[in-house]
Design a protein around this motif. Structure first.
Motif, PDB file in Angstrom:
ATOM      1  N   LYS A   6      38.358  70.576  25.472  1.00 52.07           N
ATOM      2  CA  LYS A   6      38.578  70.984  26.867  1.00 52.07           C
ATOM      3  C   LYS A   6      38.433  69.793  27.816  1.00 52.07           C
ATOM      4  O   LYS A   6      39.221  69.637  28.749  1.00 52.07           O
ATOM      5  CB  LYS A   6      37.578  72.070  27.256  1.00 52.07           C
ATOM      6  N   VAL A   7      37.448  68.944  27.576  1.00 51.70           N
ATOM      7  CA  VAL A   7      37.201  67.835  28.496  1.00 51.70           C
ATOM      8  C   VAL A   7      37.995  66.582  28.139  1.00 51.70           C
ATOM      9  O   VAL A   7      38.132  65.681  28.956  1.00 51.70           O
ATOM     10  CB  VAL A   7      35.697  67.496  28.617  1.00 51.70           C
ATOM     11  N   ASP A   8      38.516  66.537  26.899  1.00 53.82           N
ATOM     12  CA  ASP A   8      39.334  65.399  26.471  1.00 53.82           C
ATOM     13  C   ASP A   8      40.417  65.948  25.560  1.00 53.82           C
ATOM     14  O   ASP A   8      40.128  66.487  24.507  1.00 53.82           O
ATOM     15  CB  ASP A   8      38.475  64.374  25.723  1.00 53.82           C
ATOM     16  N   HIS A   9      41.641  65.813  25.979  1.00 55.34           N
ATOM     17  CA  HIS A   9      42.762  66.398  25.239  1.00 55.34           C
ATOM     18  C   HIS A   9      43.223  65.532  24.081  1.00 55.34           C
ATOM     19  O   HIS A   9      44.340  65.696  23.588  1.00 55.34           O
ATOM     20  CB  HIS A   9      43.914  66.709  26.193  1.00 55.34           C
ATOM     21  N   SER A  10      42.363  64.655  23.608  1.00 55.60           N
ATOM     22  CA  SER A  10      42.679  63.759  22.491  1.00 55.60           C
ATOM     23  C   SER A  10      43.050  64.542  21.232  1.00 55.60           C
ATOM     24  O   SER A  10      42.527  65.628  20.970  1.00 55.60           O
ATOM     25  CB  SER A  10      41.466  62.871  22.198  1.00 55.60           C
TER      26      SER A  10
END
Length: 170
Positions: A144-148
Motif C-alpha cells: 500500500k505504501v510502496d507499489h514496488s
C-alpha cells in the motif's frame, strides 16, 4: 538508503519450507522466482556477506557495528532477513519487530517507501512462523505504501497460496 532483494528465500504453501537463498540486485539482476522476497538495506556492515550467503559472518558484522556506523532501523531490517535465512525464528521475531517499531516511531526514517522494508521482511518471518494472516497484513501494508513489484509479488503469491489451500489444492 538503497535496497537489495533476497530471492529464493522461502517456498511456501500452508506448510512452509525454507530453501537456500539467492541474492540479486535491484537493477534488473533479480532472478525470476515464485519465492517470497526480502529487502536488505545497503551500506550496512555485513550486507555483502548476507548477500553472498555467508549469513553468520553478515550477522556478526551487523551486530558488531557501532551505533555511529548504522542506525537501529537499518541494523534490524538486515538482522531480520539474516535470522530468517538461518531459521532462527526467536531472534528473527525480535529483529523484525524492532525494525517495524523503528519504522513507526523514528522521524529519521525518510519515507513510507523505506518503512515498507520492515513490514515486508516481518511478513516473511510471520510466514515461517505459520502466521499467514499476519504475513498477509504486513505484505499488504508494504504494498500500500510502496507499489514496488517486490511487495506486489509477495501479496499475490500469498493470496494465491491461501486461495489454493482453501480450495483444497496444494
Amino acid at each position: 538508503m538503497k535496497k537489495s532483494i533476497v530471492n529464493g528465500l522461502i517456498c511456501a504453501t500452508l506448510v512452509l519450507t525454507a530453501s537456500t537463498s539467492v541474492m540479486a540486485d535491484e537493477q534488473g539482476q533479480q532472478i525470476k522466482s515464485n519465492a517470497y522476497k526480502m529487502v536488505l538495506v545497503e551500506d550496512v556492515p555485513g550486507v555483502n556477506a548476507l548477500q553472498s550467503g555467508d549469513v553468520e559472518a553478515g550477522l556478526t558484522a551487523t551486530l558488531s557495528a557501532s551505533k555511529f556506523a548504522v542506525d537501529d532501523y537499518s541494523r534490524n531490517v538486515n538482522l531480520c532477513a539474516g535470522y530468517v535465512q538461518l531459521a532462527d525464528m526467536e531472534k528473527a521475531q525480535k529483529a523484525c519487530s524492532a525494525a517495524v517499531k523503528s519504522a513507526r516511531t523514528q522521524v529519521a526514517i525518510p519515507s513510507m517507501t523505506v518503512r515498507a522494508y520492515a513490514y515486508n521482511n516481518r511478513g516473511v518471518m510471520k510466514l515461517l512462523n505459520n502466521d499467514n494472516l499476519g504475513a498477509l497484513a504486513d505484505f499488504k501494508y508494504a504494498a500500500k505504501v510502496d507499489h514496488s513489484e517486490i511487495y506486489q509479488h509477495n501479496v499475490k503469491r500469498l493470496e494465491a497460496a491461501l486461495n489454493n489451500a482453501q480450495n483444497g489444492m496444494m
